[in-house]
Design an enzyme around this catalytic site. Structure first.
Site, PDB file in Angstrom:
ATOM      1  NE  ARG A 104      -1.524   2.509   2.768  1.00 43.20           N
ATOM      2  CZ  ARG A 104      -1.069   3.667   3.236  1.00 43.20           C
ATOM      3  NH1 ARG A 104      -0.998   4.731   2.449  1.00 43.20           N
ATOM      4  NH2 ARG A 104      -0.649   3.755   4.494  1.00 43.20           N
ATOM      5  CG  ASP A 105       2.938   4.596   2.883  1.00 41.54           C
ATOM      6  OD1 ASP A 105       2.892   5.377   1.915  1.00 41.54           O
ATOM      7  OD2 ASP A 105       3.230   4.963   4.031  1.00 41.54           O
ATOM      8  CG  HIS A 108       7.307   7.922   5.852  1.00 35.29           C
ATOM      9  ND1 HIS A 108       7.291   7.542   4.536  1.00 35.29           N
ATOM     10  CD2 HIS A 108       6.073   7.641   6.327  1.00 35.29           C
ATOM     11  CE1 HIS A 108       6.099   7.064   4.221  1.00 35.29           C
ATOM     12  NE2 HIS A 108       5.333   7.107   5.291  1.00 35.29           N
ATOM     13  CB  CYS A 145       2.001  10.413   1.038  1.00 40.16           C
ATOM     14  SG  CYS A 145       0.330  11.107   0.857  1.00 40.16           S
ATOM     15  CG  ASN A 156       6.429   3.391   4.530  1.00 43.37           C
ATOM     16  OD1 ASN A 156       5.653   3.724   5.398  1.00 43.37           O
ATOM     17  ND2 ASN A 156       6.117   3.446   3.245  1.00 43.37           N
TER      18      ASN A 156
END
Lengths: 306, 306
Positions: A15-16, A210, A241, A250
């Site tokens: 996802r991220d 992050h 993002c 991350n």
């Protein structure tokens, strides 16, 4: 300084990690990475987000991924939800665990969801209530809680007030995100202590960090010292993002797991098994990822099992 | 978690940074970087090492650099010495501050100086004694004190025993190096506490950290918590050891300074002034350096002064 017990790492590579990449990964590739994460021992995996495919096309197949993926025992499959339409989709594919989040930064909130922070709070409440009433385990998230690349410092009192509201709704976990990687360890320690006091001992507190400014693992250490035992990370340190240009990387799952294990905390993760999928992701993306462990030899005391 | 007071950062770009590079920097280039470090507020700068030019040709002009450089008030110019011949050269160019060090790892010691650890201890004692008798401020260093890329864990009792010997000789500071970047924060905290107890309050303790596994600033945080207030770093995060293949990247001066300032500690360094020299070093080396701050926008609250 001494730690013991278990750490839960939620991997957000799918996802991220992937949401910020120009290259759109296929469903087959996502399933391959999901299997690799499970094989390495990840017990909670964020597989995607139920956001509008127009804004984040990389996540458009999250529904299909949830239909196609295995649901192995002992693994929590979760996804990100930002509104009621997203919750409908998550419920339709039978996810029992969700991250439902808003931003604590006015500018980030407007860019991410076209709402003010207070509008976001009002809008997310019925979404959380409905998810809980459907039996979903809810992790309520506060993005940009530790700083914002647009507007700078974020008032901790605002973050604590939002967390109180979430706790009062009955969520099981509250996630604090340093979306732009602007936090420092003293700040993380202080906010986590105050948050845990505010939400009480029955609501878990987790951190989403992050490594934009190299402080990812230092902030994790501060979180550990404040009692946090759930951390988000992404295999390879991929991440960002789409609406926060500074948000790079991350904290890497392999680096975080190594750090925890070295300090006596059990993660259940064999991070050396992530070398191969990280290499595969790098081949698909055509560049090296920021994780450290995947690019240096294992420490001598681990080499025999490499 | 709360910090206050001053931090001293010793920049080692010109020594630990450049010694591992294939490209040999000219004297003029070194003087340019030295001036940039001083302009950014560095108060202690390790300018080179007095080792045999056959083994580390990048440092062959350390004598010439010491002759050519300015000696500005308020700045400590220092260099690395590993034996009596090196001390002769350092004294000849009038350096009043030196790092004189040995390794705590048998393998690293043999590769670096062709001696066992005990042979190293015996050989370095008269060098330190002579430096002190000449009025030099001596920082005695213990390399590979927190792990060795060749032999793994290093017995902390050995490190403490060496530090006791150094303290008994009357050195002003003892430097503990994580040469291969293998340390974890719990280990750093424990060892620093024990070391400070062993050497007493009158001998300063400093840390030399590498970011090989992403734990550089987390280990710094642990050192801070144990009371350490002097840290080595290198502009741009350049660094390594020619005889420790895994040793990649010192902790970056700009990242360490940013972290300290954010946590309320004064470094005297305007790290934003390092962007230009880091860009210059990257142009000369033809690659990006690992430092984070030099590659991301300054936090919003610092942008007006950028």
């Amino acid at each position: 300084m001494q730690f013991s017990g278990d750490i839960l790492i939620e991997d957000e590579f799918l996802r991220d990690g992937l949401q910020n990449e120009e290259r759109i990964f296929t469903l087959a590739e996502k399933l391959e990475f999901l299997a690799a994460l499970e094989a390495a021992g990840l017990r909670r995996i964020q597989v995607g987000s139920f956001v509008h495919p127009k804004w984040v096309p990389q996540m458009a197949d999250t529904d299909a991924l949830c239909e196609a993926m295995p649901r192995n025992e002992g693994v929590t499959y979760t996804a990100l939800v930002l509104n009621g339409a997203g919750l409908d989709r998550a419920l339709a594919v039978g996810l029992g665990h969700l991250s439902i989040s808003i931003s604590a930064s006015e500018t980030h909130s407007r860019k991410n969801t076209n709402r003010s922070v207070d509008e976001g709070r009002a809008a997310i409440t019925p979404v959380i209530e409905r998810a809980l009433s459907e039996g979903v385990t809810v992790r309520a998230g506060i993005q940009s809680a530790l700083g914002c690349g647009f507007e700078g410092r974020i008032d901790p009192a605002r973050v604590i007030a939002i967390a109180r509201e979430f706790a009062a709704l009955g969520v099981q976990e509250i996630n604090i995100a340093d979306t732009a990687g602007l936090a420092n360890p003293v700040q993380v320690f202080d906010l986590c202590r105050k948050l845990q006091d505010a939400i009480g001992p029955d609501v878990a507190l987790s951190l989403h960090l992050h490594d934009t400014r190299g402080l990812g693992l230092a902030n994790m250490l501060a979180g550990l010292q404040a009692g946090v035992r759930i951390f988000d990370a992404a295999m390879g340190g991929l991440g960002g993002c789409p609406f926060v240009p500074e948000a790079t990387g991350n904290v890497a799952t392999e680096d975080l797991a190594f750090a925890c294990e070295e300090m006596g905390l059990a993660t259940g993760i064999d991070w050396q098994k992530l070398r191969a999928p990280v290499a595969r992701a790098e081949a698909l993306l055509g560049r090296a990822l920021p994780a450290r462990q995947s690019h240096v030899p294992s420490p001598p005391w681990l080499r025999e099992v490499a």
